[in-house]
Scaffold this motif. Sequence first.
Motif, mmCIF file in Angstrom:
data_model
loop_
_atom_site.group_PDB
_atom_site.id
_atom_site.type_symbol
_atom_site.label_atom_id
_atom_site.label_comp_id
_atom_site.label_asym_id
_atom_site.label_seq_id
_atom_site.Cartn_x
_atom_site.Cartn_y
_atom_site.Cartn_z
ATOM 1 N N CYS A 71 0.826 -1.216 0.000
ATOM 2 C CA CYS A 71 0.000 0.000 0.000
ATOM 3 C C CYS A 71 0.862 1.269 0.000
ATOM 4 O O CYS A 71 1.891 1.333 0.650
ATOM 5 N N LYS A 72 0.392 2.278 -0.743
ATOM 6 C CA LYS A 72 1.157 3.535 -0.874
ATOM 7 C C LYS A 72 0.875 4.498 0.275
ATOM 8 O O LYS A 72 1.585 5.475 0.457
ATOM 9 N N ALA A 73 -0.215 4.276 1.007
ATOM 10 C CA ALA A 73 -0.580 5.207 2.075
ATOM 11 C C ALA A 73 0.248 4.933 3.334
ATOM 12 O O ALA A 73 0.646 3.800 3.572
ATOM 13 N N CYS A 79 -4.832 0.842 2.873
ATOM 14 C CA CYS A 79 -5.842 1.915 2.869
ATOM 15 C C CYS A 79 -7.092 1.503 2.096
ATOM 16 O O CYS A 79 -8.180 2.000 2.367
ATOM 17 N N GLY A 80 -6.937 0.616 1.112
ATOM 18 C CA GLY A 80 -8.087 0.168 0.326
ATOM 19 C C GLY A 80 -8.455 1.105 -0.806
ATOM 20 O O GLY A 80 -9.422 0.855 -1.530
ATOM 21 N N ARG A 81 -7.712 2.219 -0.972
ATOM 22 C CA ARG A 81 -8.092 3.200 -1.989
ATOM 23 C C ARG A 81 -6.985 3.520 -2.996
ATOM 24 O O ARG A 81 -7.260 3.963 -4.099
ATOM 25 N N CYS A 82 -5.732 3.329 -2.597
ATOM 26 C CA CYS A 82 -4.638 3.699 -3.510
ATOM 27 C C CYS A 82 -4.580 2.710 -4.695
ATOM 28 O O CYS A 82 -5.180 1.639 -4.636
ATOM 29 N N CYS A 85 -3.668 -0.834 -3.684
ATOM 30 C CA CYS A 85 -4.745 -1.551 -2.981
ATOM 31 C C CYS A 85 -5.825 -2.006 -3.961
ATOM 32 O O CYS A 85 -6.351 -3.112 -3.858
HETATM 33 ZN ZN LIG Z 1 -3.478 1.500 -0.227
#
Ligand SMILES: [Zn+2]
Length: 342
Positions: A71-73, A79-82, A85
């Motif tokens: 994950c990049k966050a 994060c489930g959004r990047c 993810c």
């Molecule tokens: Zn992420």
Amino acid sequence: MAKKKVQEEHDVPVIMERPVTIDGFFGHARQVALLGRLLEKGMVSSSLLFSGPASVGKASLAFRLAAALQCKAPLPWACGRCPSCLKAQKGVHPDIRFITLEVNEDTGKERKEILVRQAREDIIGHLSLPPYEGRKLIFIVDPAEAMNAETQNALLKSLEEPPAYAQFILVSANAANLLPTVRSRCQEVTFGLVPQKTLQTIALAAGLEGAEAKEAISSSAGAPGVIFSGSWREAAKRRERLLALLQFGLQAEQYPKLAPMMEELAKEPPRAVLAEALRITAEARRALSLKGGGPNQQMSKAAKARGEHSLSRIAERLAEAPAHIERNVNPRLLLERVFLAP
Ligand SMILES: [Zn+2]
């Protein structure tokens, strides 16, 4: 070709999303907290072994950990959004690789072992190159105990001295079957069964209510995967039959009743039957050690009918069962040997 088939049957198909975030993961608070701390400090060991009973969430957490590592966050968990993810969620992240049982092209059946060719082609062959786009190149091996000795030996060096970007997560419901040399090279995270209260939350999350929820929880025997997959309906039957074998296996006059049950059990996936047999044997031994026999009446009856000595013999025979299954011993015969002997 074989690889593609396995992808369809074992990995989550591309259209079905697989959750990456830690919320929505139930139970195992201690393990989640431990891994969260390690993620935060960047100290996740490059060779991990997740061990514990089948279907309790080991593979699900292994996947969430893999997503978190990519994950990049700047959060410990994914994060489930990047973009990373989202790829993981769709099952298309190029740097999260699954090594599992292939389908044998000749027989159309799932192989019983993870072959050394898979270790060479799908793991070692990739290790010399850094990840395509992720921070890590992650290999999830599940079920790890299905690696035969040759496969495990082929991986020893990689597990001990992996490149800095490599991450192994071995997932095993039978870690005792791993070579000690493999086991000792991994940091082991052990998992247990999920408690009743958490199972209630899980049944609710799976959309079950009332009698159905109750039955799903009881047949899951602490393994949430059984509830989520809907396999609790079959699992309930499997458990009922195994309990009957446990309770009446020493009574010769019950054989005509037990024989058709063994026929049915023999048609089921051997490892599912074995996992359930291990669970109920452990439960029966626990019931025997409790004053008043514990909460489950039928389990207490079965436990008393067997007695501690016979239960521990059954546990021993079950521990040897995977080797017999690998050698293609007739499952019906195996059930007789395990349950109809004192
Ligand atoms: Zn992420």
